[in-house]
Scaffold this motif. Structure first.
Motif: not given
Length: 248
Positions: A41-55, A95-102
């Motif tokens: 959930a944290e990875s999805w919201t972080k990356i999607m918001r960085s691309y301008g999507f409100n998730m 997103k996959t990379e962000a998850f791996s850093l969690c």
């Protein structure tokens, strides 16, 4: 007649089966085997918001089980944006990379013991996940030795349509040479429950996330428990009912 027996009888009547001839248990991964959904959930919201999507993180739980590509298409369509296949691939890779850093996720309390019980009952386990997360898929044999083999796994790499489409569970039935009345599903996500229900399977839902119980029940769960640990503790009577409940 207890609640488990009633749920099984209702399922049998709806599907016109006399009994469940159990051979296999189909397991989702995130939120069932691993306590990984907070990181997703944290990875999805972080990356999607960085691309301008409100998730929101709640959306990540609601849409758990979709393939990454399908999740991005769903969010982008909702917001009236067009994202080409190449960009969707880049977003999911980030997103996959962000998850791996969690922080490293732990297996769900009770999951290893439940898998041992399933194997001890003479059943085989299959993995049916919408994830393509290498950091978790690569851990399965280490964390649950001797349980999962690649020939009995369905991941995002194996399907064209992710959950809630029944394709992942239909693919699992085909790969496992199973009929719907020869397997049950353990799921934590509403879309996963919906997919398994649409494939004609008996579904045990475990509410390991923040969503209200009714979301899983409305999606088609036959039985609902509050955790994998609770399911593990109740497995013996559930297994007995699955094997002994019959209709005339």
């Amino acid at each position: 007649m207890n609640a488990i027996d009633q749920a099984i009888r209702k399922y049998l009547k709806e599907k016109s089966y006399k009994k469940i001839s159990l051979k296999a248990v189909l397991f989702d991964m995130d939120g069932v085997l691993y306590d990984s959904m907070p990181n997703h959930a944290e990875s999805w919201t972080k990356i999607m918001r960085s691309y301008g999507f409100n998730m929101t993180e709640e959306e990540a739980y609601m849409h758990e089980g979709r393939t990454g590509d399908d999740t991005i298409r769903m969010i982008s369509k909702r917001e009236g944006k067009t994202v080409c296949a190449g960009e969707r691939k880049r977003i999911y890779q980030e997103k996959t990379e962000a998850f791996s850093l969690c922080p490293v996720v732990s297996s769900m309390t009770g999951s290893a013991e439940l898998l041992r019980k399933v194997a001890g009952n003479g059943l085989f386990a299959m993995l049916v996940t919408g994830s393509g997360q290498p950091s978790l898929l690569d851990r399965l044999n280490h964390d649950f030795p001797g349980i999962f083999i690649r020939e009995r796994m369905i991941t995002s790499f194996d399907v064209k349509k992710g959950k809630p489409d029944p394709e992942p569970y239909l693919a699992a039935l085909k790969k496992g040479r199973l009929m719907p009345d020869e397997a049950i599903v353990i799921e934590n996500a509403p879309l996963g429950v919906e997919a398994a229900h649409a494939a004609g399977l008996f579904v045990i839902a475990v509410n390991t996330g923040p969503l209200p119980d009714y979301v899983l029940l409305d999606a088609g769960a036959n039985i609902l428990l509050p955790s994998i640990e609770a399911l593990c503790n109740e497995w013996d009577p559930i297994f007995k009912c699955l094997n002994t409940t019959t209709l005339p």
